[in-house]
Design a protein around this motif. Structure first.
Motif, PDB file in Angstrom:
ATOM      1  N   ASN A 173      -1.042   1.329  -4.258  1.00 44.47           N
ATOM      2  CA  ASN A 173      -1.929   1.527  -5.409  1.00 44.47           C
ATOM      3  C   ASN A 173      -3.387   1.737  -5.010  1.00 44.47           C
ATOM      4  O   ASN A 173      -4.268   1.744  -5.867  1.00 44.47           O
ATOM      5  N   GLY A 174      -3.644   1.899  -3.723  1.00 45.63           N
ATOM      6  CA  GLY A 174      -4.989   2.239  -3.270  1.00 45.63           C
ATOM      7  C   GLY A 174      -5.977   1.102  -3.237  1.00 45.63           C
ATOM      8  O   GLY A 174      -7.189   1.331  -3.155  1.00 45.63           O
ATOM      9  N   ARG A 175      -5.492  -0.136  -3.252  1.00 43.33           N
ATOM     10  CA  ARG A 175      -6.405  -1.277  -3.251  1.00 43.33           C
ATOM     11  C   ARG A 175      -6.768  -1.743  -1.840  1.00 43.33           C
ATOM     12  O   ARG A 175      -7.675  -2.551  -1.672  1.00 43.33           O
ATOM     13  N   VAL A 176      -6.038  -1.262  -0.837  1.00 39.25           N
ATOM     14  CA  VAL A 176      -6.426  -1.462   0.569  1.00 39.25           C
ATOM     15  C   VAL A 176      -6.264  -0.114   1.277  1.00 39.25           C
ATOM     16  O   VAL A 176      -5.543   0.768   0.800  1.00 39.25           O
ATOM     17  N   ASP A 177      -6.927   0.036   2.400  1.00 36.23           N
ATOM     18  CA  ASP A 177      -6.907   1.303   3.135  1.00 36.23           C
ATOM     19  C   ASP A 177      -5.779   1.383   4.154  1.00 36.23           C
ATOM     20  O   ASP A 177      -5.360   2.485   4.534  1.00 36.23           O
ATOM     21  N   PRO A 193      11.733   4.369  -1.670  1.00 33.96           N
ATOM     22  CA  PRO A 193      10.908   5.094  -2.647  1.00 33.96           C
ATOM     23  C   PRO A 193       9.516   4.487  -2.817  1.00 33.96           C
ATOM     24  O   PRO A 193       8.527   5.224  -2.963  1.00 33.96           O
ATOM     25  N   ASP A 194       9.410   3.154  -2.757  1.00 39.06           N
ATOM     26  CA  ASP A 194       8.105   2.498  -2.912  1.00 39.06           C
ATOM     27  C   ASP A 194       7.162   2.819  -1.762  1.00 39.06           C
ATOM     28  O   ASP A 194       5.939   2.799  -1.922  1.00 39.06           O
ATOM     29  N   GLY A 195       7.743   3.120  -0.593  1.00 34.48           N
ATOM     30  CA  GLY A 195       6.916   3.405   0.568  1.00 34.48           C
ATOM     31  C   GLY A 195       6.634   4.877   0.785  1.00 34.48           C
ATOM     32  O   GLY A 195       5.996   5.256   1.778  1.00 34.48           O
ATOM     33  N   ALA A 196       7.074   5.718  -0.159  1.00 40.54           N
ATOM     34  CA  ALA A 196       6.892   7.169  -0.013  1.00 40.54           C
ATOM     35  C   ALA A 196       5.430   7.585  -0.059  1.00 40.54           C
ATOM     36  O   ALA A 196       5.077   8.699   0.332  1.00 40.54           O
TER      37      ALA A 196
END
Length: 260
Positions: A173-177, A193-196
C-alpha cells in the motif's frame, strides 16, 4: 513364598511395561509463531502448517515422541518457553549470542540469507546502506533482520512490525519503501497475488555476528538431553531423506545451507 515371588515379579513387569508405554506416549510441546509462511502459518481453520511444522513432526517421529503445537506471538515466545508453556521452539529462530544467554540451541536445521524487496516501480537499485539512504524500511520487530537493519541502514527510517504480514501489507500500500526479511519468506510472498505489487531487489550477505549460523531449535537453559536428542534427530532426517522430502515440498533449492 513362590506365589508371593511370582506376584512380585508380575507387579514389577507390569510397572516396567507401564513405564515403557508412558515413555512412548510422551508428548513434546512445540512452540511456534504461526505467522511466518512458508515456515509456519495458521490456516483459516486454525491448523499450523509450514516447513517448521513438518520438520518438527519428522524430528518427533525420529525421537519416538508425540508432538503437540502451541501458537505464540513472536515477541513473547522466549518468555513463554522459560515459563514452561512449551518444551521447545521450532519457529525459524536464528541462533544468536544474545538469545543463547536465555535459551539453549540445537545445531541449525536451515540457513537462508536475508533480502530486500520493494515495489516494482521503485528506484532502489541494491541492498547497501547507500542504496537505501532516505528510505523507510519495514521489518518484523525482535528479529535478526530488525537488528541488521537498525545497524546497517543508519541513513534510513526503520519501521518495526509485529508480523511479516503487516509489513507486507504496508509495502503493497506504499506506506514503506522497502522491506527486509528472509529471502524465502519474501520470495514466497512475491509469488502470491498479494505480492504481485513488488519485486526482489537482492539478497544480503549475512552478518554472522547478527544473523548467526542459521535457524535452530530453542529449549530451556540446561536441557542438554533434549538438545542432544534433537541434534541426533536432525542428523538422522538429513541422512535418511526425510529432510529433503520436506525441503522439496516448500523450496526449489536446499535451504540447509553450507556447513556452519
Amino acid at each position: 513364598m513362590r506365589t508371593a515371588l511370582r506376584i512380585a515379579l508380575a507387579a514389577s513387569a507390569a510397572l516396567l511395561t507401564l513405564g515403557v508405554a508412558q515413555a512412548q506416549e510422551k508428548t513434546l510441546r512445540i512452540g511456534t509463531e504461526g505467522a511466518y509462511p512458508p515456515f509456519n502459518n495458521l490456516t483459516a481453520d486454525g491448523q499450523l502448517v509450514g516447513f517448521d511444522i513438518d520438520i518438527a513432526k519428522a524430528l518427533c517421529d525420529e525421537m519416538k515422541v508425540t508432538c503437540s503445537f502451541v501458537a505464540q506471538d513472536w515477541d513473547g515466545i522466549i518468555p513463554a518457553l522459560q515459563a514452561g508453556k512449551f518444551d521447545a521452539i521450532v519457529a525459524s529462530m536464528s541462533i544468536t549470542p544474545e538469545r543463547a544467554e536465555k535459551v539453549d540451541f540445537t545445531n541449525k536445521y536451515y540457513n537462508t540469507p536475508p533480502a530486500i524487496a520493494a515495489p516494482k516501480d521503485s528506484d532502489i537499485k541494491g541492498v547497501t546502506k547507500e542504496d537505501l539512504a532516505g528510505k523507510t524500511i519495514g521489518v518484523q520487530a525482535a528479529t535478526t533482520h530488525f537488528n541488521y537493519s537498525t545497524k546497517t541502514y543508519a541513513d534510513s527510517t526503520i519501521k518495526p512490525y509485529p508480523t511479516a504480514q503487516e509489513y507486507q501489507l504496508d509495502l503493497a500500500n506504499g506506506r514503506v519503501d522497502a522491506v527486509n526479511d528472509d529471502i524465502t519468506v519474501i520470495e514466497g510472498w512475491l509469488a502470491t497475488p498479494d505480492g504481485a505489487c513488488c519485486k526482489l531487489i537482492g539478497a544480503i550477505t549475512p552478518d554472522i555476528e547478527i544473523h548467526g549460523p542459521g535457524a535452530g531449535i530453542a529449549v530451556r537453559k540446561g536441557d542438554t538431553a533434549l538438545v542432544d536428542q534433537f541434534n541426533k534427530a536432525i542428523d538422522a532426517i538429513r541422512a535418511n531423506g526425510k529432510y529433503k522430502e520436506i525441503n522439496d515440498k516448500y523450496f526449489k533449492y536446499d535451504v540447509y545451507g553450507g556447513e556452519s
